[in-house]
Scaffold this active site. Structure first.
Site, PDB file in Angstrom:
ATOM      1  N   ASP A 144       3.268 105.323  27.456  1.00 54.48           N
ATOM      2  CA  ASP A 144       3.412 106.771  27.361  1.00 54.48           C
ATOM      3  C   ASP A 144       4.787 107.188  27.889  1.00 54.48           C
ATOM      4  O   ASP A 144       5.756 107.274  27.143  1.00 54.48           O
ATOM      5  CB  ASP A 144       2.279 107.456  28.130  1.00 54.48           C
ATOM      6  N   ARG A 146       6.303 105.354  30.183  1.00 52.90           N
ATOM      7  CA  ARG A 146       6.868 104.067  30.583  1.00 52.90           C
ATOM      8  C   ARG A 146       6.956 103.914  32.107  1.00 52.90           C
ATOM      9  O   ARG A 146       7.434 102.903  32.620  1.00 52.90           O
ATOM     10  CB  ARG A 146       8.230 103.833  29.945  1.00 52.90           C
ATOM     11  N   THR A 148       4.509 103.557  34.360  1.00 46.80           N
ATOM     12  CA  THR A 148       3.629 102.499  34.855  1.00 46.80           C
ATOM     13  C   THR A 148       4.185 101.117  34.525  1.00 46.80           C
ATOM     14  O   THR A 148       4.165 100.213  35.367  1.00 46.80           O
ATOM     15  CB  THR A 148       2.218 102.650  34.251  1.00 46.80           C
ATOM     16  N   TRP A 217     -13.305 102.231  25.024  1.00 48.92           N
ATOM     17  CA  TRP A 217     -13.865 101.877  26.335  1.00 48.92           C
ATOM     18  C   TRP A 217     -13.932 103.072  27.282  1.00 48.92           C
ATOM     19  O   TRP A 217     -14.515 102.981  28.359  1.00 48.92           O
ATOM     20  CB  TRP A 217     -13.065 100.737  26.970  1.00 48.92           C
ATOM     21  N   GLU A 218     -13.344 104.197  26.883  1.00 60.26           N
ATOM     22  CA  GLU A 218     -13.436 105.414  27.687  1.00 60.26           C
ATOM     23  C   GLU A 218     -14.655 106.248  27.311  1.00 60.26           C
ATOM     24  O   GLU A 218     -15.001 107.205  28.015  1.00 60.26           O
ATOM     25  CB  GLU A 218     -12.171 106.259  27.497  1.00 60.26           C
TER      26      GLU A 218
END
Length: 233
Positions: A144, A146, A148, A217-218
């Site tokens: 997104d 960057r 992280t 998975w969310e």
């Protein structure tokens, strides 16, 4: 911001799999799509990266890393080990649900500080020295801002270099690569090492617009999630 050296298997900026909620464009991604993105990326990863270890950034990198490992498995060779680190940058917005409780799919905002929630399991790895000289693939679901990814690469490189110095700097330098399912085509706040970009050690399976990507998975109701994805095709 220029993304020179950033690899991408394809660009998909269409409105497919998207719905609009309160001016936020959402794109719903299914498990089937994630599986196929990993399968599509595997040959390039094997050819260019040849990873000996994967480090999944939790929680979004866990599922892609596990699927990817199946496609990276070579006859006669063991499975590539997967280690996990936990980093958090997102903060939830006030809930829009009548109960006041945040529900899966609620839009979050990007925070300003990376929070380390989990780091390498050195007991499983044996010693940090075992990472020295390895080819390591960092896996996450989305690039997104960057921020992280920048944090992960810097911290991992720092820890491994400390271990290398303890060995008298005898070991070869550890080489990090990155794989993400989606790269958002937007200005990045974080920066990746120049040599990583120059050597094409970054791969995004898809480059998309600045949309809110809802991963399976969310979801707590996977059928509803898949219906959203199907309706937007």
């Amino acid at each position: 911001m220029s993304q020179r050296g950033v690899g991408s298997l394809a660009t998909n900026t269409s409105h497919r799999n998207r719905t609009i909620s309160k001016m936020v464009i959402k794109e719903y991604v299914t498990y089937n799509q994630v599986h196929k993105l990993c399968q599509e990326a595997a040959p390039r990863i094997l050819q260019d990266f040849q990873p000996q270890l994967m480090i999944a950034i939790g929680g979004g990198g866990y599922v892609p890393a596990r699927i990817l490992r199946s496609f990276l498995k070579q006859p006669g060779s063991p499975n590539i080990p997967i280690q996990a680190i936990g980093l958090s940058l997102y903060e939830e917005l006030p809930s829009t649900h009548p109960s006041g409780v945040n529900t899966p799919g609620e839009v979050e905002i990007l925070g300003t500080k990376v929070t380390r929630t989990q780091w390498l399991d050195l007991t499983s790895l044996g010693e940090m020295e075992n990472l020295v000289g390895k080819r390591i693939l960092i896996v996450d679901e989305v690039d997104d801002t960057r921020t992280t990814l920048e944090y992960a690469v810097k911290e991992l490189e720092k820890d491994v270099e400390i271990a290398r110095q303890k060995l008298g700097a005898k070991g070869e330098k550890t080489v990090f690569s990155i794989f993400v399912l989606h790269n958002k085509n937007k200005e990045k706040k974080g920066r990746l090492p120049e040599d990583m970009l120059d050597e094409n050690r970054y791969l995004a399976a898809r480059t998309v617009g600045d949309v809110w990507i809802c991963y399976p998975w969310e979801a707590t109701d996977i059928d509803e999630h898949d219906e959203h994805a199907k309706a937007a095709i």
